[in-house]
Design an enzyme around this catalytic site. Structure first.
Site, PDB file in Angstrom:
ATOM      1  N   ASP A  34       0.804  -1.229   0.000  1.00 52.28           N
ATOM      2  CA  ASP A  34       0.000   0.000   0.000  1.00 52.28           C
ATOM      3  C   ASP A  34       0.831   1.270   0.000  1.00 52.28           C
ATOM      4  OD1 ASP A  34       0.777  -0.406   2.702  1.00 52.28           O
ATOM      5  OD2 ASP A  34      -1.053   0.512   3.468  1.00 52.28           O
ATOM      6  N   TYR A  92       2.764 -11.807  -1.854  1.00 54.27           N
ATOM      7  CA  TYR A  92       1.319 -11.982  -1.903  1.00 54.27           C
ATOM      8  C   TYR A  92       0.856 -12.274  -3.315  1.00 54.27           C
ATOM      9  CZ  TYR A  92       0.659  -7.140  -3.666  1.00 54.27           C
ATOM     10  OH  TYR A  92       0.676  -5.983  -4.400  1.00 54.27           O
ATOM     11  N   TYR A 106      -1.420 -14.123   1.369  1.00 51.24           N
ATOM     12  CA  TYR A 106      -0.174 -13.521   1.856  1.00 51.24           C
ATOM     13  C   TYR A 106       0.792 -14.548   2.437  1.00 51.24           C
ATOM     14  CZ  TYR A 106      -2.475  -8.949   1.659  1.00 51.24           C
ATOM     15  OH  TYR A 106      -3.107  -7.806   1.228  1.00 51.24           O
ATOM     16  N   ARG A 174      -6.463  -4.155   8.072  1.00 52.50           N
ATOM     17  CA  ARG A 174      -6.493  -5.545   7.617  1.00 52.50           C
ATOM     18  C   ARG A 174      -6.544  -6.446   8.846  1.00 52.50           C
ATOM     19  NH1 ARG A 174      -7.352  -2.704   4.067  1.00 52.50           N
ATOM     20  NH2 ARG A 174      -6.336  -2.543   2.026  1.00 52.50           N
ATOM     21  N   ARG A 233     -14.720   6.350  -0.717  1.00 54.43           N
ATOM     22  CA  ARG A 233     -15.867   5.437  -0.747  1.00 54.43           C
ATOM     23  C   ARG A 233     -15.988   4.721  -2.087  1.00 54.43           C
ATOM     24  NH1 ARG A 233     -21.203   8.101   1.190  1.00 54.43           N
ATOM     25  NH2 ARG A 233     -20.798   9.565  -0.523  1.00 54.43           N
ATOM     26  N   GLY A 234     -14.853   4.356  -2.656  1.00 55.08           N
ATOM     27  CA  GLY A 234     -14.876   3.598  -3.901  1.00 55.08           C
ATOM     28  C   GLY A 234     -15.496   4.382  -5.038  1.00 55.08           C
ATOM     29  N   GLY A 264      -7.305   2.880  -3.902  1.00 57.70           N
ATOM     30  CA  GLY A 264      -7.210   3.815  -2.781  1.00 57.70           C
ATOM     31  C   GLY A 264      -5.821   4.392  -2.616  1.00 57.70           C
ATOM     32  N   ASP A 265      -4.795   3.581  -2.878  1.00 59.86           N
ATOM     33  CA  ASP A 265      -3.413   4.053  -2.745  1.00 59.86           C
ATOM     34  C   ASP A 265      -3.130   5.158  -3.769  1.00 59.86           C
ATOM     35  OD1 ASP A 265      -3.184   1.961  -0.914  1.00 59.86           O
ATOM     36  OD2 ASP A 265      -2.356   0.600  -2.408  1.00 59.86           O
TER      37      ASP A 265
END
Length: 306
Positions: A34, A92, A106, A174, A233-234, A264-265
């Site tokens: 991220d 991952y 992961y 997470r 919020r996507g 998001g990153d």
């Protein structure tokens, strides 16, 4: 945001070996994580208008060599990267369904970054971090550092704030990285009073703190005293509270979502870059949406340059 020109930004976290699972069963290998994703996109967005360094620990293996080479190619500084003999980075695998949603597998428990702030070589890095104009970290950073590493991070944040550095935090919760939700809540609450810009995914806030809606999130961060709060919020509108003002910025629509990894990153990177260049929160959110809309139309975390 008022910083020196060009600002020096340090992003703290983990980069892993990424395996992208293809429909034909093959695997495409690259690198991601991220804060590393954000560092790459931030470096691209800022160009010569900022200095971006990555703070992590890697091994002395060929994958770690390749990571450093790829970061250098993205103009990311390597001076804060530790290389630990005999260690390896985490790994991952991304599996993506027909709707573009992804599942992560992961292998990271023995990753070198777990000792990023606890080795003897970490001392000069910890001493140098408060001198940066901006420090950026995430909830994943908090998880991987462990108890001792988090204690040292808190010391860095305290010293950095005294020197008027800006602290930027992406919540990225997470659950599998934490022993319990109570441990995660305590870790988050310890750092939030230092944060100047909170870049929050609403679903993560609700999963961690049980907030009933976006207004409850804003109220909680107002009580903490966070000056700038961004709710990602996507595909829905982004909501922002900054200096007593509220903003609502629609996301950009795309015809086909291929892979939402690093959406998001990349939003966070473009938002922060725009703010560092003097843009308003609303204009910064538009920049974030523009970049994220490009990222989700390409497989993997990092899209090709250009």
């Amino acid at each position: 945001m008022n910083t020196r020109n060009p600002p020096r930004i340090a992003l703290i976290g983990e980069c892993m070996i990424e395996l992208q699972h293809r429909a034909d069963g093959s695997l495409q290998q690259s690198f991601g994580g991220d804060t590393l994703n954000t560092a790459v996109y931030l470096s691209r967005e800022l160009g010569e208008q900022g200095v971006v360094d990555y703070v992590t620990a890697l091994g002395d293996d060929s994958f770690s060599d390749a990571m450093c080479q790829s970061w250098a190619a993205e103009n990311i500084g390597l001076g804060m990267v530790q290389r630990l003999p005999g260690r390896l980075p985490g790994l991952y695998c991304i599996q993506t369904d027909a709707a573009g949603e992804r599942r992560f597998l992961y292998w990271r428990n023995e990753a070198a970054v777990r000792d990023c702030f606890t080795t003897p070589a970490a001392a000069p890095i910890l001493a140098a971090l408060p001198e940066y104009d901006v420090l950026y970290f995430s909830g994943i950073t908090l998880a991987i550092l462990g108890v001792q590493g988090r204690e040292r991070l808190l010391e860095v944040l305290s010293q950095a704030r005294k020197r008027n550095a800006r602290i930027v935090f992406d919540n990225n919760y997470r659950p599998r990285l934490w022993a319990s939700v109570e441990e995660a809540r305590a870790a988050y609450r310890s750092v939030l009073p230092f944060v100047d810009i909170a870049l929050l995914t609403v679903d993560d806030e609700q999963a961690l703190f049980d907030y009933v809606d976006c207004e409850a999130v804003f109220t909680a961060y107002e009580q903490i005293g966070t000056p700038e709060v961004v709710l990602k919020r996507g595909a829905e509108t982004c909501l922002i509270r900054c200096a007593g003002e509220s903003f609502e910025v629609p996301a950009q629509k795309v015809e086909r979502v291929v892979d939402t990894t690093a959406a998001g990153d990349s939003f966070s990177a473009a938002y922060l870059a725009a703010r560092l260049k003097g843009a308003s929160p609303a204009d910064a959110a538009e920049a974030g949406h523009r970049l994220a809309s490009r990222v989700i139309q390409v497989p993997g975390a990092l899209i090709p340059r250009g």
